[in-house]
Design an enzyme around this catalytic site. Sequence first.
Site, short mmCIF file in Angstrom:
data_model
loop_
_atom_site.label_atom_id
_atom_site.label_comp_id
_atom_site.label_asym_id
_atom_site.label_seq_id
_atom_site.Cartn_x
_atom_site.Cartn_y
_atom_site.Cartn_z
N MET A 57 -11.32 2.14 -3.79
CA MET A 57 -11.55 3.14 -4.85
C MET A 57 -12.93 3.77 -4.72
SD MET A 57 -9.83 0.92 -7.94
CE MET A 57 -10.61 -0.62 -7.42
N PRO A 99 0.78 -1.24 0.00
CA PRO A 99 0.00 0.00 0.00
C PRO A 99 0.81 1.28 0.00
CG PRO A 99 0.11 -0.90 2.20
CD PRO A 99 0.82 -1.89 1.32
N LYS A 141 -3.50 4.24 -14.36
CA LYS A 141 -4.77 4.74 -14.90
C LYS A 141 -5.26 5.88 -14.02
CE LYS A 141 -5.97 0.05 -16.37
NZ LYS A 141 -4.92 -0.68 -15.64
N ILE A 157 -6.10 -8.39 -6.26
CA ILE A 157 -7.23 -7.75 -5.58
C ILE A 157 -7.52 -6.44 -6.31
CG2 ILE A 157 -8.13 -6.81 -3.41
CD1 ILE A 157 -7.64 -9.76 -3.23
N GLY A 169 -3.09 5.27 3.47
CA GLY A 169 -2.81 4.26 4.49
C GLY A 169 -1.39 3.74 4.45
N GLY A 216 0.19 -1.45 -7.10
CA GLY A 216 -0.07 -1.11 -5.71
C GLY A 216 -0.89 -2.19 -5.03
N GLY A 217 -0.61 -2.42 -3.75
CA GLY A 217 -1.34 -3.46 -3.02
C GLY A 217 -0.99 -4.83 -3.55
N ASP A 218 -2.01 -5.61 -3.90
CA ASP A 218 -1.82 -6.95 -4.47
C ASP A 218 -2.47 -6.99 -5.84
OD1 ASP A 218 -1.19 -9.98 -3.96
OD2 ASP A 218 -3.21 -9.90 -4.79
N ASP A 238 2.18 1.22 -11.58
CA ASP A 238 0.89 1.89 -11.50
C ASP A 238 0.99 3.22 -10.76
OD1 ASP A 238 -0.46 0.02 -12.93
OD2 ASP A 238 -1.34 -1.01 -11.21
N THR A 263 -2.36 -6.38 0.42
CA THR A 263 -3.42 -5.57 -0.14
C THR A 263 -3.84 -4.47 0.82
OG1 THR A 263 -5.53 -5.64 -1.29
CG2 THR A 263 -5.34 -6.99 0.70
N ALA A 264 -4.44 -3.40 0.27
CA ALA A 264 -4.74 -2.20 1.04
C ALA A 264 -5.63 -2.48 2.25
CB ALA A 264 -5.38 -1.16 0.14
#
Length: 482
Positions: free
Chosen positions: A384, A225, A270, A307, A413, A302-304, A248, A332-333
């Site tokens: 999101m 994250p 994106k 997910i 986070g 970012g994260g996983d 990303d 993941t976040a």
Amino acid sequence: MTLFPLFADVKGRRTVVVGAGSVAERKVGSLLAAGAHVVVGALTFTEELLRLKKQGKIETITGRFEPAWLDEAWLIVAATNDTTTNQHIARCAQQQRIFINVVDDAQLSSFHVPSIVDRSPLIVAISSSGTAPMLARRVRERLEALLEHSLGPLAVLAQKYRPAIRRLRPNLRSRREFYDSLLDGPVAAALRKEHGLLAEHELKKALAQPQPAPTGKVALVGAGPGDPDLLTIKGLRALNQADVILYDRLVSQEVLALARRDALQIAVGKSPGEDHDATQRRIHDLLLTHARSGKYVVRLKGGDAFIFGRGGEELEFLSEHGIAYEVVPGITAALACAAYAGIPLTHRDYAQSVRLITAHSSHEDDTHDWNSLAQGKQTLAFYMGVSQLSWLSTQLIEHGCAGDTPFALIENGTRSNQRVLNGPLKDLATLADKHAFETPSLLLVGETAALTEKLQWFGTSINAGAAPYADADASSRFVRAA
């Protein structure tokens, strides 16, 4: 970075040390070890410095400092115990544009003498930018224990065969892999036992082996994250092996800074309002082009990646085109942000399940089972969702959630600027707008979200009146719609 790291070649070059006490002795010793032509100026000299002069290893100037001492000097060390004299030396050095270190005075210094771990010709230098020398010393002690003394002979051997390695391993990736094998294979093992001839034999044997043309490969890596300390060891290894990195928008700069310096980094994130399908097609094209050219490509998300990261789509594309790949999971976040906010996603008293949900969809194509989401004894994690907060809270309340159900909105986070907003669900959109919460933010809804008021340990907390987490009738917040 407050200092530009620099290794200076002072071999045969005039360096001036002003002062002749025990501190000056140490500086002189380091300069001599680097082959410098050392000149020491002072009123009196220690026995050790006089011995070095007698042996012809240093020159001395007896007297008070004069600006002429700095003529033709490459480097200056001011090691007197007089602040006024040190200031005068620093001004003279600045006027002549000569780098100077004033012992124990970072403000007057234009360079700092680091703590070093010496595995010559491999040198590791540690600096605290002059702010905390004792901290640099502690780091050096740890590195001394980690870095084997055989690294020095290994560096010498690698230097001896460097021309042959460049000739026989012309491809950068194969050359890098060869050097990795020196560290991890029989060459280093022989040097650890001080078997130098055997180590050289093993190097030549490995170098003589024919090398196939490099084949492209893609590693799908979860960057976590944002906190670089949450990147996995395997993810770090992939970043240091990568030829190309496609990253990303939400990958932090701190994580990118861990990558190989010479890797090609391409931003493919994106942004809201973009044609995401067109962006994804570009990502697919880049993966295919670089992998087919024999590159090791890291797709950094970012994260996983699995997910809400379109990781599955990218693997399907690679599989269809016969590109080898591997997956390195990331944190993941929902897991990381909740942990940094002190929110357990499950809790024996409040939540027996957790649901990960994307809020990145239009109202028209909404396929969420809101009746199911509004049930109690669970924690909802919305990804999101900053632009959808009003819609999300309205849907949950209309389908059965009580308006005073706790929420926690976590912005940035795990990062240094993390903020956590908590309050009742009915006020979610109003409070988020009042406190100007922006993306990236993660929304948690459920009884466990109220625990942040008591358990948060990181970042900034904004308590906007969430109901107490110890409510004896917590489950009554979730009332099924009739």
